[in-house]
Design a protein around this motif. Structure first.
Motif, short mmCIF file in Angstrom:
data_model
loop_
_atom_site.label_atom_id
_atom_site.label_comp_id
_atom_site.label_asym_id
_atom_site.label_seq_id
_atom_site.Cartn_x
_atom_site.Cartn_y
_atom_site.Cartn_z
N ARG A 117 97.23 8.39 75.68
CA ARG A 117 96.87 9.26 76.73
C ARG A 117 97.82 9.51 77.34
N LEU A 118 98.13 10.98 77.37
CA LEU A 118 99.36 11.59 77.93
C LEU A 118 98.88 12.55 79.29
N HIS A 119 99.56 12.16 80.30
CA HIS A 119 99.33 13.07 81.50
C HIS A 119 100.40 13.84 81.86
N GLY A 120 100.14 15.20 81.62
CA GLY A 120 101.04 16.44 81.91
C GLY A 120 100.78 17.68 81.50
N ARG A 121 101.66 18.39 81.31
CA ARG A 121 101.34 19.83 81.12
C ARG A 121 101.70 19.87 79.46
N ALA A 122 100.90 20.84 78.90
CA ALA A 122 100.90 21.11 77.32
C ALA A 122 102.03 21.46 77.07
N GLU A 123 102.69 22.62 77.78
CA GLU A 123 103.88 23.38 77.59
C GLU A 123 105.15 22.51 77.63
N GLU A 124 105.00 21.39 78.40
CA GLU A 124 106.24 20.51 78.58
C GLU A 124 106.17 19.52 77.79
N PHE A 125 105.22 18.87 77.25
CA PHE A 125 105.31 17.78 76.37
C PHE A 125 105.62 18.09 75.06
N SER A 126 105.25 19.32 74.46
CA SER A 126 105.51 19.90 73.05
C SER A 126 107.17 20.16 73.03
N LEU A 127 107.87 20.12 74.15
CA LEU A 127 109.29 20.46 73.83
C LEU A 127 110.08 18.83 73.70
N LYS A 128 109.35 17.71 73.96
CA LYS A 128 109.84 16.51 73.65
C LYS A 128 109.98 16.22 72.01
N PRO A 129 111.00 15.94 71.57
CA PRO A 129 111.12 15.54 69.93
C PRO A 129 109.99 14.83 69.48
N GLU A 130 109.50 13.80 70.53
CA GLU A 130 108.74 12.99 69.79
C GLU A 130 107.29 13.16 69.68
N TYR A 131 106.83 14.49 70.18
CA TYR A 131 105.74 15.29 70.22
C TYR A 131 105.87 16.66 69.48
N ARG A 132 106.85 17.11 69.26
CA ARG A 132 107.00 18.39 68.61
C ARG A 132 106.75 18.40 67.15
N ASP A 133 106.15 19.13 66.48
CA ASP A 133 105.84 19.26 65.07
C ASP A 133 105.51 17.83 64.41
N ARG A 134 104.75 17.22 65.13
CA ARG A 134 104.39 15.80 64.65
C ARG A 134 102.90 15.55 64.07
N PHE A 135 101.99 16.46 64.85
CA PHE A 135 100.66 16.08 64.51
C PHE A 135 100.00 16.89 63.50
N ASP A 136 99.17 16.37 62.45
CA ASP A 136 98.34 17.04 61.56
C ASP A 136 97.45 17.97 62.00
N PHE A 137 96.91 17.89 63.24
CA PHE A 137 96.10 18.73 63.68
C PHE A 137 96.24 18.55 65.44
N ALA A 138 96.02 19.99 65.62
CA ALA A 138 95.99 19.94 67.30
C ALA A 138 94.60 20.70 67.67
N THR A 139 94.09 20.52 68.65
CA THR A 139 92.51 21.30 69.00
C THR A 139 92.64 21.41 70.64
N ALA A 140 91.92 22.27 71.01
CA ALA A 140 91.49 22.77 72.40
C ALA A 140 90.25 23.29 72.40
N ARG A 141 89.23 22.89 73.19
CA ARG A 141 87.95 23.33 73.59
C ARG A 141 87.83 24.04 74.72
N ALA A 142 87.38 25.40 74.97
CA ALA A 142 86.99 26.06 75.87
C ALA A 142 88.13 25.89 77.25
N VAL A 143 89.52 26.22 76.51
CA VAL A 143 90.70 25.76 77.69
C VAL A 143 91.08 26.97 78.14
N ALA A 144 91.44 28.09 77.26
CA ALA A 144 92.06 29.49 77.64
C ALA A 144 91.83 30.35 76.64
N SER A 145 92.35 31.56 76.72
CA SER A 145 92.48 32.31 75.60
C SER A 145 93.04 32.33 74.48
#
Length: 231
Positions: A117-145
């Motif tokens: 569980r990660l608490h914070g802003r999506a646009e900030e966590f993906s700048l961290k090396p341990e999370y960037r280009d790491r996941f097989d999948f990302a998903t979002a449901r009814a969040v934004a355009s």
């Protein structure tokens, strides 16, 4: 629940179905003291939250994969996917710690692990090396355009992985507007799959965006910039 899962093309597992029902009950109870969902009727929770989330499993092989649920809220679709596919390595990202604390209680009660569980802003966590280009999948449901979602989610996905956006069937225009940004971020739309939500007259859509190249440095931008000038 069983018939709804079958309609989605899934094979119901009795233990998973029990956990889904327990999750729904916990959601409805917690919603009395915390704003988790505007949908409180048990049948509608089952269809419009649980079964709608489960539809992703019929459109992506999540077995043994890593997935980040961006803006998870009350745990949709992430928790549902984890219940139905226990081998999924799940990360839940949300901006409200209270929701994440409750989701921790849910995971403990339903014996769901691993779940980060990660608490914070999506646009900030993906700048961290341990999370960037790491996941097989990302998903979002009814969040934004879609043009905003792509910038928030694609940086998390490894090349060869995919961003699975859960949208309405009326998303053609926003997808068209997002085309340039998706390409810039290293993505390519490879599928639009519409599906009826079982036991309702609602039709939703999964947009699959394959990650074909690394997201360039400089993305995602700061939130104010993303809002002011979407890609």
């Amino acid at each position: 629940m069983n018939t709804g899962l079958v309609q989605l093309g899934l094979t119901p597992d009795p233990v998973a179905v029990e956990k889904l029902e327990a999750y729904a009950a916990m959601l409805i109870e917690q919603n009395k003291v915390m704003n988790l969902t505007a949908i409180t009727d048990p049948d509608q929770v089952a269809s419009l939250h649980l079964l709608d989330s489960a539809a992703l499993l019929a459109r992506a092989d999540l077995k043994g994969k890593t997935l980040i649920d961006v803006g998870t809220g009350a745990g949709f679709p992430g928790i549902v996917l984890k219940i139905l596919e226990p081998t999924l390595d799940l990360t839940l990202l949300d901006g409200l710690q209270k929701r994440l604390d409750w989701l921790g209680t849910v995971c403990e009660a339903l014996d769901l692990s691993p779940v980060v569980r990660l608490h914070g802003r999506a646009e900030e966590f993906s700048l961290k090396p341990e999370y960037r280009d790491r996941f097989d999948f990302a998903t979002a449901r009814a969040v934004a355009s879609m043009n905003i979602l792509a910038e928030m989610c694609l940086p998390y996905v490894k090349v060869g992985g995919a961003f699975l956006a859960m949208k309405s069937v009326g998303s053609d225009e926003e997808l068209s507007q997002a085309a340039r940004g998706i390409s810039l971020l290293g993505g390519k739309v490879t599928a639009l799959e519409d599906y009826p939500v079982p036991h309702t007259d609602v039709v939703h859509r999964v947009i699959r965006v394959e990650k074909t190249a690394p997201t360039p440095k400089g993305y995602p931008r700061r939130w104010a910039k993303i809002q002011k000038a979407p890609l």
